[in-house]
Scaffold this active site. Structure first.
Site, mmCIF file in Angstrom:
data_model
loop_
_atom_site.group_PDB
_atom_site.id
_atom_site.type_symbol
_atom_site.label_atom_id
_atom_site.label_comp_id
_atom_site.label_asym_id
_atom_site.label_seq_id
_atom_site.Cartn_x
_atom_site.Cartn_y
_atom_site.Cartn_z
ATOM 1 N N GLU A 148 19.398 52.201 50.047
ATOM 2 C CA GLU A 148 18.569 52.399 51.242
ATOM 3 C C GLU A 148 19.488 52.828 52.376
ATOM 4 O OE1 GLU A 148 14.775 49.383 50.479
ATOM 5 O OE2 GLU A 148 16.139 48.977 52.140
ATOM 6 N N ASP A 206 14.885 45.294 64.184
ATOM 7 C CA ASP A 206 16.221 44.935 63.708
ATOM 8 C C ASP A 206 16.912 43.922 64.603
ATOM 9 O OD1 ASP A 206 16.811 46.490 61.276
ATOM 10 O OD2 ASP A 206 16.266 48.172 62.567
ATOM 11 N N TYR A 211 8.359 46.525 49.389
ATOM 12 C CA TYR A 211 9.451 45.791 50.033
ATOM 13 C C TYR A 211 8.831 44.561 50.678
ATOM 14 C CZ TYR A 211 13.705 45.236 52.976
ATOM 15 O OH TYR A 211 14.839 44.780 53.599
#
Lengths: 399, 266
Positions: free
Chosen positions: B49, B60, B175
């Site tokens: 990834e 993030d 995911y």
């Protein structure tokens, strides 16, 4: 679909708006949407909201005819919607009150907010204190320096102020950090967004809470002059005060709606925050809207003398109003805004926020081009006490 | 069969689980991206990834924020990353590469243009953090027929109804975000993840990867006990940050090799 019925059920205003967030937030946004729609049709909620707007915020805010200002510029008559007279000194509290009531209804013990100039942070800290909610406010570390008085106010009100050191250390970074807090504390925390941006339902919900400004204005103008103004003018950063006064006028097509952005040091210098005048569409902070960005889609740094307009995005409904041409968007520079600030101080004895001074500066340009019978209604969105250090430094006044 | 599907089929046949390292392209510098990808593949990564840096990475934590800032300061862009992947493809024709990032760089390139260029560069999958299925329709259409899988996130907060919708549109693998938080968090609760994964399994036959908060071989091994793939991001990025450009590929290979060993140990 009529223009004022937007957004659609997915939160879109034409091609703008929407829900561009990571999956973790989707359930919370869905829960918020349901709580909001239930509250919006609940007479008890609405009655409490109106009660608090009247007795806690001090609404309705008056409209004032600025006679000496109008004579000075020699054209159209200036009327001011006095949001600066609200409790905490700006329009921000209208929205915060609504969202804090929702937080309480949803059983969230903690609220968070982002703030630029600090007005939204102060409003959030204020209402959190009154409702007994824990409160954390994210503020870019640059803005913490620029707006020390508001930082002190928030702390006195019991809020935790968290300086944000990432990115450009201003409003957009505070928003990023608040989003990160929210995703981490999603069960306990309600995110009170301060402007008509973010993912659906925020742009709609914040607008709805702010439309009290425009709804009052329509009644008051009718009482004062027997008709509606020729132009309604408001500053636009994220755009919540502008949406609040514009929205009730959308269907009245004879009323010009003019949003004034921050041209900073001039749009051609690149140091500005005039998103709708100089930006391009993209996706940031949960919605599609106009952005200041480079060719690779990276968000660029903005500049404005007013921290509240220093933001590289804008509410998606403004993007839609721009493209559909129902509203006009213009910009004024830092220097022009300062002139607008000083004129209102000296001619009318009212110290306006630097944000609102942008709208005044454009009104000063527009007034002489209109006849003496023309009426301009400017949303005086906040008071300027927070800006005295900035203005003093720029004009050589020693404090 | 796509590279991603082929990879998972091969793993199933050998009864192994996929190891998927994530790092931000252009970090620590642009020249190290292809060597780091090569080192990861050689150390036992099954899918790579590759993070596309964005100025405002809302999902993030601090580690990947800093990596994004470093990469952008070196002039990394979506275009330069597609060139890097093309260069990697010339050396490695089997390891799938998934781009992971935010919507705006793709929108700035234009969704159709991006799909065409990603295909030409040998990209196998795309995961756009802020494109939930509701907003991914344009990208879905653009990727159709190009052999590029669109990968979606499922979170601890995702309702069963949404899981079903996501399972309908997801391709390649799903995911699963192991915790409510940002990347690099440290509050992983493995039993909760396992329970949620069992519910997700009933709705999809796609492989399920788990990421966020997996920091060492022991955690990777535990997750591999119930997931099809283990994603390691921030812990790798921290090591790249410490290593610097010259030592990045070696450190990346060494670290991912150690995770691989822990996952495969009998």
């Amino acid at each position: 679909m009529r223009m004022h019925d937007l957004p659609d059920e997915k939160g879109h205003f034409g091609r703008y708006g929407g829900v561009f967030v990571a999956e973790t937030l989707m359930a919370a946004l869905e829960e918020l949407k349901e709580a909001y729609f239930t509250s919006a049709t609940d007479p008890a909620f609405q009655a409490e909201f109106e009660y608090d707007l009247k007795y806690y915020v001090g609404r309705p805010s008056p409209i004032y005819h600025a006679v000496r200002w109008s004579q000075h510029y020699g054209g159209a008559q200036l009327y001011l919607k006095r949001e600066d007279l609200n409790h905490t000194g700006a329009h921000k509290i209208n929205n915060v009150l609504g969202q804090a009531m929702l937080a309480r209804r949803m059983g969230k013990p903690r609220v968070i907010a982002e703030t630029g100039a600090g007005m939204h942070g102060v409003a959030t800290a204020t209402v959190a204190a009154r409702f007994g909610l824990e409160c954390a406010v994210y503020m870019g570390s640059e803005d913490v320096k620029r707006q020390a008085a508001n930082v002190a106010r928030m702390k006195m009100l019991g809020a935790t102020v968290i300086p944000v050191e990432s990115g450009s250390k201003t409003l957009k970074d505070a928003l990023n950090e608040a989003m990160r807090d929210w995703v981490t504390n999603i069960d306990s925390t309600f995110y009170i967004i301060g402007t008509v941006a973010g993912p659906h339902p925020y742009p709609m919900m914040v607008r709805d809470f702010q439309t009290v400004i425009g709804r009052e204005s329509k009644v008051q103008m009718q009482e004062m002059i027997g008709r509606q103004p020729d132009a309604v003018i408001a500053c636009v950063g994220g755009g919540s005060n502008a949406m609040g006064i514009f929205h009730p006028y959308l269907a009245e097509t004879s009323v010009r709606l003019i949003g004034v952005e921050a041209a900073g040091e001039g749009i051609d210098t690149g140091r500005h925050a005039a998103t709708l005048c100089a930006g391009t569409p993209g996706v940031l902070h949960g919605n599609r809207t106009y952005l200041l960005q480079d060719a690779d889609g990276q968000i660029t740094e903005t500049h404005s003398i007013s921290a509240g307009l220093d933001y590289p995005g804008v509410g998606p409904e403004h993007a839609w109003l721009r493209d559909s041409k129902r509203a006009e968007y213009v910009s004024v520079t830092d220097d022009e805004a300062l002139d607008g600030f000083h004129s209102l101080c000296r001619l009318e004895g009212i110290i306006p926020a630097l944000e609102s001074s942008h709208a005044l500066a454009y009104a000063a340009k527009l007034a002489p081009t209109l006849g003496k019978d023309a009426v301009m209604l400017v949303n005086l969105s906040g008071r300027g006490d927070k800006d005295i250090h900035t203005v003093a430094a720029r004009t050589g006044i020693t404090l | 069969m796509s590279r991603i599907a082929a990879t998972f089929q091969r793993l199933r046949e050998s009864k192994r689980k996929a190891l998927i390292p994530f790092f931000t392209a252009g970090d620590p510098d642009r020249a190290s991206t292809v060597p780091v990808m090569r080192a990861l593949a050689q150390a036992g990564a099954d899918v790579i990834e590759l993070g596309v840096p964005f100025s405002d990475p809302m999902a993030d934590g601090p580690t990947i924020q800093r990596a994004s800032e470093r990469a952008l300061s070196k002039g990394t862009s979506l275009s330069s990353i597609l060139e890097d992947v093309r260069a990697f493809r010339a050396l490695d024709d089997s390891t799938p590469v998934v781009l992971m990032g935010y919507a705006n760089p793709i929108e700035a390139m234009g969704v159709a243009n991006f799909a065409e260029r990603a295909h030409a560069s040998g990209i196998d999958g795309v995961l756009v953090v802020d494109y939930p299925p509701e907003e991914a329709q344009d990208l879905l259409r653009a990727l159709e027929g190009r052999g590029i899988d669109i990968i979606f996130l499922v979170a601890p907060t995702t309702t069963e109804a949404r899981m079903r919708e996501i399972a309908n549109v997801a391709r390649g693998y799903i995911y699963y975000v192991s915790l409510a938080g940002v990347t690099g968090a440290r509050n992983l609760d493995l039993s909760a993840v396992e329970e949620k994964l069992a519910r997700l399994r009933r709705l999809t036959s796609l492989p399920i990867g788990v990421g966020f908060g997996i920091r060492d071989g022991a955690a990777a091994r535990s997750v591999a006990g119930f997931a099809d793939a283990v994603v390691i991001g921030s812990a790798l990025v921290e090591r790249l940050e410490a290593a610097g450009p010259d030592d990045a590929a070696r450190c990346a290979g060494e670290y991912i090799g150690s995770i691989r060993q822990a996952m495969d140990a009998k």
